[in-house]
Design an enzyme around this catalytic site. Sequence first.
Site, PDB file in Angstrom:
ATOM      1  N   HIS A  90      -8.970  25.216 -34.419  1.00 21.28           N
ATOM      2  CA  HIS A  90      -7.573  25.193 -34.000  1.00 21.28           C
ATOM      3  C   HIS A  90      -6.623  25.726 -35.074  1.00 21.28           C
ATOM      4  O   HIS A  90      -5.411  25.573 -34.967  1.00 21.28           O
ATOM      5  CB  HIS A  90      -7.172  23.771 -33.605  1.00 21.28           C
ATOM      6  N   ASP A 150      -0.322  14.917 -32.328  1.00 19.75           N
ATOM      7  CA  ASP A 150       0.015  15.063 -30.905  1.00 19.75           C
ATOM      8  C   ASP A 150      -1.193  15.549 -30.113  1.00 19.75           C
ATOM      9  O   ASP A 150      -1.512  15.019 -29.054  1.00 19.75           O
ATOM     10  CB  ASP A 150       1.172  16.046 -30.731  1.00 19.75           C
ATOM     11  N   GLU A 263       9.756  11.090 -31.952  1.00 24.04           N
ATOM     12  CA  GLU A 263       9.663  12.540 -32.047  1.00 24.04           C
ATOM     13  C   GLU A 263      10.867  13.155 -31.351  1.00 24.04           C
ATOM     14  O   GLU A 263      11.716  12.447 -30.810  1.00 24.04           O
ATOM     15  CB  GLU A 263       8.361  13.075 -31.413  1.00 24.04           C
TER      16      GLU A 263
END
Length: 568
Positions: A90, A150, A263
């Site tokens: 990623h 997240d 957030e």
Amino acid sequence: MLIAYLDHQRQDQLQWLVSAGGSSSDEAILCALGVEEAGDVALSARDFGGVVSLWPARFLRPSTADDVARALLLAARSAGLTVAARGNGHCVGGQAMAAGGIVLDMRALGPPMSLAPGGAAVDVPGGALWSEVLEWTVRNHRMAPPSWTDYLGLTVGGTLSNGGVSGQCFRYGPQVNNVVEMDVVTTDGDRRLCSASINSDLFFAVLGGLGQFGVITRARLALLPAPKMVRWRRVVYADLETFASDAEWLVTQPDASAFNYVEGFAFLNDASDPASGWNSVPILPGSAFDPADFLAAAAASVLYCLELALYYDDRVADRVDEREEELLRRLRYVRAAEFSADVGYVAFLSRVAPVEAEARARGTWATPHPWLNVFISASNIVDFDRNVFKRVLLGGIGGPMLVYPLRRSRWDERMSVALPESEVFYLVALLRFIAPGGGEAAAATAAAEQNKEILRHCRTKGYDFKVYIPRYDSEGDWAAHFGRDWGRFVERKQRYDPMAILAPGQNIFSRTRPLALAASQPPEIISALPAIVDDSNDRSIELPKTLRPPTKMSLPTMICNEGWIRLR
């Protein structure tokens, strides 16, 4: 029979290479490694970013820490091979690649997860996904790590090598602050147990160390009782000043009376554009949101959403409304523009999974992702909003624009992560998704140029900022990134990976010795390093023979992309 014989011969050759002194050619090492247990080399030559492609010579799947140690020892015996540990691929800038070297697929690494003695921590292999950690700890023990990312499709070793941030970070600290101990394999083949009290310098070097000092094969993560439910709320603001003031108030409240998660994100005030971000505001599927229903036509072009979560279980369920109201009462959001839902804890932490599924279905998961993550001081965030969100990014980015505050005091300064100086700083994450259908490369190039423009603006304006998950092209940029801690970072590299074998894709250090280049550099850049290096404490460090030059100098000195560097 012949295959078994050849495999036995290869294993004997590997063992000889590992135990032999001196060095061997890259070809001999790669030949001994073979290809039978290797993975798809093409897979390891790309990552989620889709903008860098570096082909390794081998893509190996180690199953034990001994396998990792063997690969590192073989690389050390070679003339120039490097090694990169790859999690779930990623990265967005080739950070986990090794051109012409060895990439380790950490996903197959064992042993399985297990509860640590005492039950307050879990032992996890470095290649485990955070989604796997969540599922195992909650299902089996009703416990969970307190700090998350997240997106849970990241590996434990990957996020611990960078920081690991999300909305819980202001309260529980980043993921690197919630590690009890680790097993780390260094390039000398040692498998070292390290913690805040055992091999502590290595422990803090590896946490946020961008893979430069060792390979994490096991991490012991702190656990807390897992809540059953989450009160999840999103509220909308018409201006950043009010949004930021409320967000900063929330993250500086005492833990006992604070939300568990804070957030936020910026989005365009344009309901006609599905990529503007306005459809991210509602929580429940099928909910509608049109800013025009709540805000005057003259409202700003950019709006802001604060996302909050309060954990609870059956014992305190009857008080969750009261607890939430106490915190919401002071906030100055647009009162009609609010959305809430009560969801399970695992569902809340897995909230990005449906977004991933949708992106895969649309094809945007497979297109380039020139992302930019920046930590920016709270003192600069309003000016950043004025010049970046409302000017450079006025047309949006085709993906989320996260913006929310963190606290420096929740991070341990002994770690390798570079942070802004201020106590409260913001994560600004520009998570671009490029639409498929042709023109992806041009769009990625334009987005990358826009990222550069943003960083130039931050430098020109003198912001107190740091790039999170960085990748630079010059030693000067890396030195500026780490600032006063650059010397410490270089000394740690010299201590744990003096041949610069690890994580070459980060582009910080180089295994080659560019003598011709070094000769043309200013006096501070030199081309020699002694067999014995003396520091100010009269310690001596024996260097490998392959790194011994004919002259002598004192620490801190290290080989970087541009030659041997003596730090001022």
